[in-house]
Design an enzyme around this catalytic site. Structure first.
Site, PDB file in Angstrom:
ATOM      1  N   TRP A 325       0.716  -1.188   0.096  1.00 24.37           N
ATOM      2  CA  TRP A 325      -0.067  -0.101   0.017  1.00 24.37           C
ATOM      3  C   TRP A 325       0.949   1.378   0.110  1.00 24.37           C
ATOM      4  CZ3 TRP A 325      -0.271   4.008   3.340  1.00 24.37           C
ATOM      5  CH2 TRP A 325      -1.415   4.960   2.985  1.00 24.37           C
ATOM      6  N   HIS A 326       1.985   1.271   0.660  1.00 19.01           N
ATOM      7  CA  HIS A 326       2.913   2.375   0.704  1.00 19.01           C
ATOM      8  C   HIS A 326       3.599   2.760  -0.556  1.00 19.01           C
ATOM      9  CE1 HIS A 326       2.339   1.756   5.223  1.00 19.01           C
ATOM     10  NE2 HIS A 326       2.770   3.154   5.403  1.00 19.01           N
ATOM     11  N   GLY A 327       3.590   1.870  -1.245  1.00 18.43           N
ATOM     12  CA  GLY A 327       4.417   2.104  -2.694  1.00 18.43           C
ATOM     13  C   GLY A 327       4.600   1.011  -3.539  1.00 18.43           C
ATOM     14  N   PHE A 477       2.121   8.534  -1.060  1.00 19.45           N
ATOM     15  CA  PHE A 477       1.473   7.375  -1.037  1.00 19.45           C
ATOM     16  C   PHE A 477       0.041   7.377  -1.434  1.00 19.45           C
ATOM     17  CE2 PHE A 477       4.969   6.765   2.406  1.00 19.45           C
ATOM     18  CZ  PHE A 477       5.907   6.439   1.229  1.00 19.45           C
TER      19      PHE A 477
END
Length: 477
Positions: A325-327, A477
């Site tokens: 999800w963060h990247g 993000f």
């Protein structure tokens, strides 16, 4: 438009004055003003992506109503999966398409099949992960009959696009935010004062702690091949405080300014670096995301209701998805995997719910053990942050390798700054302040609040970096 910019320092007071003195007749006019302000705020980043925010808002608003009105389960499922597919489709195209295309191409190249993937040359729409998760939780809750659909489009639009949380959270729930936007707010001096205090403390975290640490962390990570062990360890520590000051600072500013409008947002950080184990850390770090994954992924997968094998599987899924999800980079996935490994012993020993209350220390042997647990938890967290910060997995391993090979522990001069003893003193002071006020939302309120506020403003003016203000890390993000 950054929260720490001069443009926002003009924008916020204007919205505040209009909200309480011009558009204060009823909640509809208040909400309409906040939507206009939110769309303007978002368009300052890139007006071309405003259509994506509006489309996502309308999609979930309409599908939510259709799910509630449908008489047949097949129709409910159709509208539900339409919303889920389109939302995740947008997120996948803008955020993950190039990652998957590059990864698939590298896989084929590894088998001797030379390919040139077709990549999208578009920037990532700011905040897309956050407002997409707002809409997803809303639709899922309607489908599971936890809430009723919202028929007022203005109220729902404000829930999705409310500017304090629009680009970096916290990730709100319809059950918490929608009831607040559906009523007229009355000005409350005490709440507004709390909001100012929390906003200023968030600004201190950002411009005094995070941005100062960023200068040193960037210099060390960008030149790690010439750094000794002490500098590399400090680089990881500096980044730990950079990302904490940056993201929790943003959250404090978002919660604080929201109180100025009479609206309470979900708390997103609760002094995570005072955690005694990694499970406690994740109960105190990015709380809105952790709870989102718990409620909408972990529990539907079976949660902790099955055997140990299911618990382990679900835990790794949660951490890997959280990392992704963060990247769109393998570094984030490895970061999530490392945190899952940290969590595993606690899960196996059934100690993942051991430390629920806020930590306290006394002058006894038990406190010595607690102190070392805090230090160890912080140390392994810093180690994992190296993968989060590095540009690639190979760079992360090279950084770590040099950290353990070049065993010189002498202070190094950084070309763009002075020796970093002053920064270590600043971080130590910050830790002491947060420790002494860890049972409060922020340190400024309480006794001598106006004096503490004045000291914070002096710190911002003398130590803050406004001339080259840096954007918040989580905007990407």
């Amino acid at each position: 438009m950054f929260f720490n910019s001069f443009a926002f320092a003009i924008f916020l007071p204007i919205v505040f004055i209009l909200y309480w003195f011009v558009f204060n007749k009823n909640k509809s006019t208040q909400n309409a003003l906040l939507i206009i302000a939110s769309y303007y705020f978002y368009s300052c980043w890139d007006w071309r992506f405003l259509f994506l925010l509006v489309f996502s808002t309308f999609l979930d608003y309409y599908t939510g109503i259709q799910i509630e009105k449908a008489k047949k389960e097949s129709i409910r499922k159709f509208w539900f999966w339409l919303s889920i597919s389109v939302n995740l489709g947008f997120l996948g195209v803008f955020k993950y398409y190039n990652f998957f295309a590059d990864s698939f191409s590298d896989l084929l190249n590894g088998f001797g099949l030379q390919t040139s993937p077709l990549l999208l040359h578009v920037i990532l729409p700011v905040g897309i992960s956050f407002y997409t998760f707002h809409g997803l939780s809303y639709v899922i809750d309607i489908y599971l009959k936890r809430i009723k659909a919202e028929y007022n489009f203005v109220d729902y639009s404000l829930f999705v696009s409310y500017f304090p949380l629009l680009v970096a959270g916290p990730i709100e729930r319809a059950t918490h935010l929608l009831p607040q936007v559906k009523i007229k707010r009355e000005f409350n001096y005490e709440k507004a004062k709390e909001g100012i205090f929390q906003f200023i403390w968030g600004l201190v975290k950002k411009v005094v702690i995070a941005d100062t640490c960023a200068t040193y962390a960037n210099a060390i990570f960008d030149n790690y091949s010439s750094m000794n062990s002490l500098s590399l360890v400090l680089g990881a520590v500096y980044f730990a405080f950079q990302i904490y000051g940056d993201f929790s600072g943003y959250s404090d500013m978002a919660l604080g300014m929201s109180k100025l409008f009479g609206i309470d947002l979900l708390r997103n950080f609760n002094y995570p670096y005072f955690s005694r184990d990694i499970a406690e850390f994740w109960r105190r770090w990015h709380i809105s995301l952790s709870s989102w994954f718990r409620d909408y992924l972990y529990i539907p997968l079976g949660g902790s209701s099955g055997g140990m094998a299911m618990k382990i599987r679900n835990t790794f899924i949660i951490f890997l998805v959280s990392g992704f999800w963060h990247g769109a980079n393998w570094t984030f996935i490895v970061w999530g995997f490392i945190n899952a490994l940290y969590f595993l012993p606690l899960l196996l020993l059934k100690k993942n719910r051991s430390n629920i209350e806020m930590v306290s220390l006394n002058w006894d042997l038990k406190s010595v053990n607690v102190f070392f647990n805090i230090v160890i938890t912080f140390a392994i967290t810093c180690f994992a942050w190296i993968f989060f910060r590095a540009k690639s997995i190979s760079e992360a391993f090279s950084y770590i390798k040099r950290m353990f090979i070049d065993l010189r522990f002498s202070s190094q001069y950084l070309e763009n700054e002075r020796y970093n003893y002053e920064l270590l003193l600043l971080i130590f002071t910050f830790i002491i302040v947060e420790w002494n006020f860890k049972n409060q939302v922020e340190p400024i309120s309480g006794k001598l609040s106006w004096l503490k506020l004045a000291l914070c403003l002096i710190a911002i003016i003398t130590l803050g970096t406004f001339s080259d203000y840096k954007e918040f890390i989580y905007f990407q993000f």
